[in-house]
Design a protein around this motif. Structure first.
Motif, PDB file in Angstrom:
ATOM      1  N   GLY A  40       0.823  -1.199   0.000  1.00  0.00           N
ATOM      2  CA  GLY A  40       0.000   0.000   0.000  1.00  0.00           C
ATOM      3  C   GLY A  40       0.861   1.254   0.000  1.00  0.00           C
ATOM      4  O   GLY A  40       0.570   2.221  -0.715  1.00  0.00           O
ATOM      5  N   MET A  41       1.912   1.265   0.792  1.00  0.00           N
ATOM      6  CA  MET A  41       2.763   2.451   0.850  1.00  0.00           C
ATOM      7  C   MET A  41       3.452   2.719  -0.490  1.00  0.00           C
ATOM      8  O   MET A  41       3.699   3.875  -0.836  1.00  0.00           O
ATOM      9  CB  MET A  41       3.804   2.324   1.971  1.00  0.00           C
ATOM     10  CG  MET A  41       3.252   2.607   3.360  1.00  0.00           C
ATOM     11  SD  MET A  41       2.156   4.056   3.471  1.00  0.00           S
ATOM     12  CE  MET A  41       3.295   5.389   3.136  1.00  0.00           C
TER      13      MET A  41
ATOM     14  N   TYR B 291      -3.371   7.436   7.997  1.00  0.00           N
ATOM     15  CA  TYR B 291      -2.497   6.302   8.337  1.00  0.00           C
ATOM     16  C   TYR B 291      -1.143   6.800   8.841  1.00  0.00           C
ATOM     17  O   TYR B 291      -0.591   7.757   8.306  1.00  0.00           O
ATOM     18  CB  TYR B 291      -2.325   5.404   7.096  1.00  0.00           C
ATOM     19  CG  TYR B 291      -1.346   4.289   7.321  1.00  0.00           C
ATOM     20  CD1 TYR B 291      -1.487   3.426   8.398  1.00  0.00           C
ATOM     21  CD2 TYR B 291      -0.269   4.105   6.460  1.00  0.00           C
ATOM     22  CE1 TYR B 291      -0.582   2.410   8.616  1.00  0.00           C
ATOM     23  CE2 TYR B 291       0.636   3.079   6.669  1.00  0.00           C
ATOM     24  CZ  TYR B 291       0.473   2.240   7.756  1.00  0.00           C
ATOM     25  OH  TYR B 291       1.386   1.243   7.974  1.00  0.00           O
TER      26      TYR B 291
ATOM     27  N   ASN C 189      -8.052   6.160   9.212  1.00  0.00           N
ATOM     28  CA  ASN C 189      -7.513   5.087  10.050  1.00  0.00           C
ATOM     29  C   ASN C 189      -6.591   5.720  11.085  1.00  0.00           C
ATOM     30  O   ASN C 189      -5.616   6.353  10.680  1.00  0.00           O
ATOM     31  CB  ASN C 189      -6.731   4.106   9.165  1.00  0.00           C
ATOM     32  CG  ASN C 189      -5.907   3.126   9.974  1.00  0.00           C
ATOM     33  OD1 ASN C 189      -6.207   2.849  11.115  1.00  0.00           O
ATOM     34  ND2 ASN C 189      -4.833   2.628   9.371  1.00  0.00           N
TER      35      ASN C 189
ATOM     36  N   SER D  32      -4.244   0.141   0.076  1.00  0.00           N
ATOM     37  CA  SER D  32      -3.426  -0.983   0.520  1.00  0.00           C
ATOM     38  C   SER D  32      -4.305  -2.209   0.390  1.00  0.00           C
ATOM     39  O   SER D  32      -5.293  -2.353   1.116  1.00  0.00           O
ATOM     40  CB  SER D  32      -3.004  -0.805   1.978  1.00  0.00           C
ATOM     41  OG  SER D  32      -2.537  -2.052   2.464  1.00  0.00           O
TER      42      SER D  32
ATOM     43  N   LYS E 170      -4.999  -5.322   3.102  1.00  0.00           N
ATOM     44  CA  LYS E 170      -6.102  -5.368   4.072  1.00  0.00           C
ATOM     45  C   LYS E 170      -7.300  -6.127   3.489  1.00  0.00           C
ATOM     46  O   LYS E 170      -7.138  -7.240   3.041  1.00  0.00           O
ATOM     47  CB  LYS E 170      -6.450  -3.927   4.457  1.00  0.00           C
ATOM     48  CG  LYS E 170      -5.235  -3.058   4.814  1.00  0.00           C
ATOM     49  CD  LYS E 170      -4.650  -3.482   6.139  1.00  0.00           C
ATOM     50  CE  LYS E 170      -3.612  -2.533   6.685  1.00  0.00           C
ATOM     51  NZ  LYS E 170      -2.316  -2.542   6.039  1.00  0.00           N
TER      52      LYS E 170
HETATM   53  C1  LIG Z   1      -5.224   3.642   5.208  1.00  0.00           C
HETATM   54  C2  LIG Z   1      -3.926   2.959   4.895  1.00  0.00           C
HETATM   55  N1  LIG Z   1      -3.219   3.338   3.804  1.00  0.00           N
HETATM   56  C3  LIG Z   1      -2.060   2.748   3.491  1.00  0.00           C
HETATM   57  C4  LIG Z   1      -1.512   1.731   4.259  1.00  0.00           C
HETATM   58  C5  LIG Z   1      -0.198   1.135   3.879  1.00  0.00           C
HETATM   59  O1  LIG Z   1      -0.351  -0.151   3.391  1.00  0.00           O
HETATM   60  P1  LIG Z   1       0.792  -1.268   3.380  1.00  0.00           P
HETATM   61  O2  LIG Z   1       0.987  -1.674   4.813  1.00  0.00           O
HETATM   62  O3  LIG Z   1       0.231  -2.330   2.511  1.00  0.00           O
HETATM   63  O4  LIG Z   1       2.036  -0.644   2.823  1.00  0.00           O
HETATM   64  C6  LIG Z   1      -2.223   1.293   5.383  1.00  0.00           C
HETATM   65  C7  LIG Z   1      -1.664   0.223   6.229  1.00  0.00           C
HETATM   66  O5  LIG Z   1      -2.129  -0.019   7.325  1.00  0.00           O
HETATM   67  C8  LIG Z   1      -3.445   1.930   5.716  1.00  0.00           C
HETATM   68  O6  LIG Z   1      -4.139   1.564   6.795  1.00  0.00           O
END
Ligand SMILES: Cc1ncc(COP(=O)(O)O)c(C=O)c1O
Length: 376
Positions: free
Chosen positions: A81-82, A106, A150, A197, A200
């Protein structure tokens, strides 16, 4: 009748699948390839494994069909996600640009903020609730929205923000992680980028990291794709294939999780030892009036506060069906005391609870018992 007019379950089980071919599997297996046979002019579709891969193509098509049924969208999948979040923010913003972020999103978003500022980008922040980001749009290049946020579960009015942003020449990206493509369709609400992301709820088993960006505008999409090629934050073929396989059960999982999340939220409203309860699907929640207009499902996460750190830790320790773990959206329920990370402005006893696919009666009984056991 086209697929786009069919129900979410039908579309989820068929999303991104190629036309049936004699003796071929329904979903072609993962293609493991660093390079592809390529003679003459180096043109696609498949040249080198950092740029394209047929397993990504199937998954990208599937996610696009769920993000915006019946519309032409381009989707780019990422290793996490990041990676997807950074691809939009860092590929769009240039030195001197202004970017508007939420200040309650986040917890890794402030890290991206630091990076943007290091590159000479001005970052403005405001809370998600009350559409407070509206005030910061003047002269901005990009507005980043995270709704529901979040872990606070505040909701902002995406259509209203998009309208104001577009009138001011500002692009809009929505982090749709918490809702998933079945819970909310940011592109239909007018956003330029829908980002998530998929670690999840989209994949839902807590065993892979993945992310995606979907856009309608091919030029914006090309910038995101180019960023992936430059940075190389690409998903492995196995992860991409597992993600596609998981999408088949998306509607089953999300419907079950959302129904139980609402039942949990309702049960928690009756408890004197629980305060600060938040669930956007609860009619008494401050997020509800906007959520009900723009969300199709309200998500698997419920947040609440217990008296203090010790009570919260006793609660987590007493749960039998719920793992004390970060992340959310998986088929196995998880919960955590969010303040342990130090990155969110939440009280010490704040619990972020992710509802899984267990039988609702079992889960609610487990929570009630753990709450009783945590009171001193
Ligand atoms: C709202 C949100 N965006 C982005 C991310 C980042 O995702 P990833 O952990 O897959 O890099 C998260 C991770 O918890 C998230 O909750």
């Amino acid at each position: 009748m086209g697929m786009s007019t069919m129900g979410d379950g039908t579309r989820a089980v068929r999303a991104g699948l190629p036309e049936p071919e004699q003796y071929e599997p329904t979903l072609p297996g993962p293609v493991f390839a660093a390079h592809f046979h390529l003679s003459g002019e180096p043109v696609g579709p498949y040249t080198y494994g950092r740029e394209t891969n047929p397993t990504w193509t199937h998954l990208e098509r599937a996610i696009g069909e769920l993000e915006a049924p019946g519309q032409e969208v381009e989707t780019t999948v990422f290793a996490s996600g990041m990676a997807a979040v950074s691809a939009v923010l860092l590929s769009q913003a240039r030195t001197g640009d202004v970017v508007v972020l939420p200040n309650d999103g986040y917890q890794a978003l402030p890290l991206v903020r630091e990076q943007l500022e290091a590159y000479g980008v001005e970052v403005r922040t405001a809370p998600t609730g009350g559409d407070a980001q509206l005030e910061l749009l003047e002269g901005a290049k990009l507005l980043w929205i995270e709704t529901p946020s979040n872990p606070g579960l505040d909701v902002c009015d995406v259509r209203r923000l998009v309208e104001a942003a577009h009138a001011a020449g500002v692009l809009v990206a929505v982090d749709n992680t918490l809702a998933t493509s079945l819970g909310q369709r940011p592109l239909e609400l007018g956003a330029d980028f829908s980002v998530a992301s998929d670690t999840k709820g989209m994949t839902g088993h807590g065993d892979i990291l993945l992310g995606h960006v979907s856009c309608r505008d091919p030029l914006l999409s090309a910038g995101v794709r180019r960023w992936r090629k430059v940075v190389g934050a690409i998903p492995g073929p196995m992860e991409a294939w597992l993600a596609h396989r998981s999408l088949a059960t998306l509607q089953l999982r999300i419907d079950r999780q959302c129904t139980t999340a609402l039942a949990l939220a309702e049960a928690l409203t009756a408890r004197a030892d629980v305060s600060g309860l938040r669930y956007p699907g609860l009619p008494t929640d401050p997020s509800y009036p906007i959520a009900v207009r723009q969300m199709r499902r309200f998500g698997s996460v419920v947040s609440f506060e217990l008296a203090d750190e010790q009570t919260a830790e006793r609660f987590l320790g007493a749960l039998r069906l719920v793992d004390d773990a970060t992340s959310f959206g998986g088929v196995r329920s998880t919960a955590e005391r969010r303040a342990r990370w130090g990155g969110d402005a939440v009280p010490a006893g704040f619990i972020r609870f992710s509802v899984g696919a267990e039988d609702p009666e079992d889960l609610l009984a487990d929570v009630a018992r753990a709450l009783d056991a945590s009171v001193r």
